[in-house]
Design an enzyme around this catalytic site. Structure first.
Site, PDB file in Angstrom:
ATOM      1  CE  LYS A 158      -4.045   0.115   0.568  1.00  0.00           C
ATOM      2  NZ  LYS A 158      -5.157   0.092  -0.421  1.00  0.00           N
ATOM      3  CB  THR A 183      -2.734  -3.284  -0.310  1.00  0.00           C
ATOM      4  OG1 THR A 183      -4.005  -3.002  -0.886  1.00  0.00           O
ATOM      5  CG2 THR A 183      -1.922  -4.157  -1.260  1.00  0.00           C
ATOM      6  CG  HIS A 240      23.108  24.333 -14.970  1.00  0.00           C
ATOM      7  ND1 HIS A 240      24.383  23.956 -14.634  1.00  0.00           N
ATOM      8  CD2 HIS A 240      22.525  23.241 -15.542  1.00  0.00           C
ATOM      9  CE1 HIS A 240      24.579  22.699 -14.987  1.00  0.00           C
ATOM     10  NE2 HIS A 240      23.471  22.242 -15.534  1.00  0.00           N
TER      11      HIS A 240
END
Length: 295
Positions: free
Chosen positions: A12, A57, A241
């Protein structure tokens, strides 16, 4: 039959578990995103649809919430170890139970009032097996920036190279760091996490950088030197950057840009990843490291 079942796991994902301690007027809060998974002999569920060995789950989710109360949440690691141990006990077919936790910070503004902390997220990935328990602590989204003391020169060039060398640049990243513990008994998880994070910050700020790679190596070495209970640390660091804005085309007297105004570019970006390992420490099982998302 021309095929067989390969590696598999189930669980889960991303249960939002918030534990509030109300024992006194001054409340405490732990805000977690919890993902659980089980690995083991679940072939029948895949091949024939037989669910007899499968712990649902939904049960894993319920256990995650119940253990926030029954065991408590003193740290992400301690909670994850307890939860993983319980799931392994509840599912005989499982060889291991893994619990991943992201902890979202709240700063106190009163006895029972908090403001959500922005920025980095504390992480833990715990794998509880039948014979051993492995713990990865970590942090993600740690935004770091040095305005100077960074350069990038002397790199390899070919016919497609346009990047100019620089002796003074902005160095910025959104760091993911995960560190593996050699032992899981008697660890003060909160103190360890705070100490490692502090070392990483101090080293980033105090290191002259000829490349982000050099900075990461220095940070990893400092963390291992300061924490003898760590086996290794890994980094994933995007090079965020900052390009100097060219004012030369502007028809404005006295307008110059002496390293003061930049364009912050979010993509594409260089991605630097590195591992720093303590000498003499046995290597980890990279199968469980990969499943744990170890950079």
């Amino acid at each position: 039959m021309t095929h067989t079942l390969g590696l598999n796991q189930y669980g889960k994902a991303e249960s939002r578990v918030v534990r509030i301690v109300r024992d006194t007027r001054r409340h405490e809060i732990r805000d977690l995103t919890v993902s659980t998974s089980l690995r083991g002999d679940f072939a029948d569920a895949h091949v024939s649809g037989d669910q007899a060995a499968v712990l649902p789950t939904d049960t894993q989710k319920n256990t995650a919430f119940a253990y926030a109360k029954l065991h408590g949440v003193t740290s992400a690691e301690d909670y994850a170890i307890a939860l993983g141990t319980r799931l392994l006990e509840a599912c005989p077919a499982a060889e291991s139970a893994q619990v991943k936790v992201e902890e979202h910070g709240w700063d106190r503004i009163g006895d029972h009032s908090f403001v959500r902390r922005g920025g980095s997220v504390r992480t833990a990935a715990v794998t509880v097996g039948r014979d051993a328990t492995h713990v990865l602590s970590g942090i993600s989204g740690l935004a770091l920036l040095n305005t100077t003391d960074s350069e990038f020169q002397g790199f390899l060039k070919d016919e497609f190279t346009t990047l100019a060398e620089t002796g003074d640049r902005v160095l910025a990243t959104s760091l993911v760091a995960r560190w593996r513990h050699t032992d899981v008994d008697g660890v003060d998880w909160n103190a360890s996490h705070e100490a490692v994070t502090a070392t990483l910050l101090e080293t980033f700020a105090g290191t002259y950088s000829r490349a982000l790679q050099e900075t990461l190596y220095a940070m990893g070495g400092a963390a291992l030197d300061a924490q003898p209970g760590l086996a290794e640390i890994r980094f994933s660091a995007p090079n965020l950057h900052h390009f100097l804005v060219d004012f030369s085309g502007f028809d404005v007297d006295g307008l110059s840009n002496d390293g003061e105004v930049f364009i912050a570019a979010d993509r594409p970006y260089g991605l630097i990843e590195a591992q720093v390992v303590r000498d003499g420490v046995p290597p980890a099982d990279h199968a469980w490291l990969a499943v744990a998302g170890f950079c």
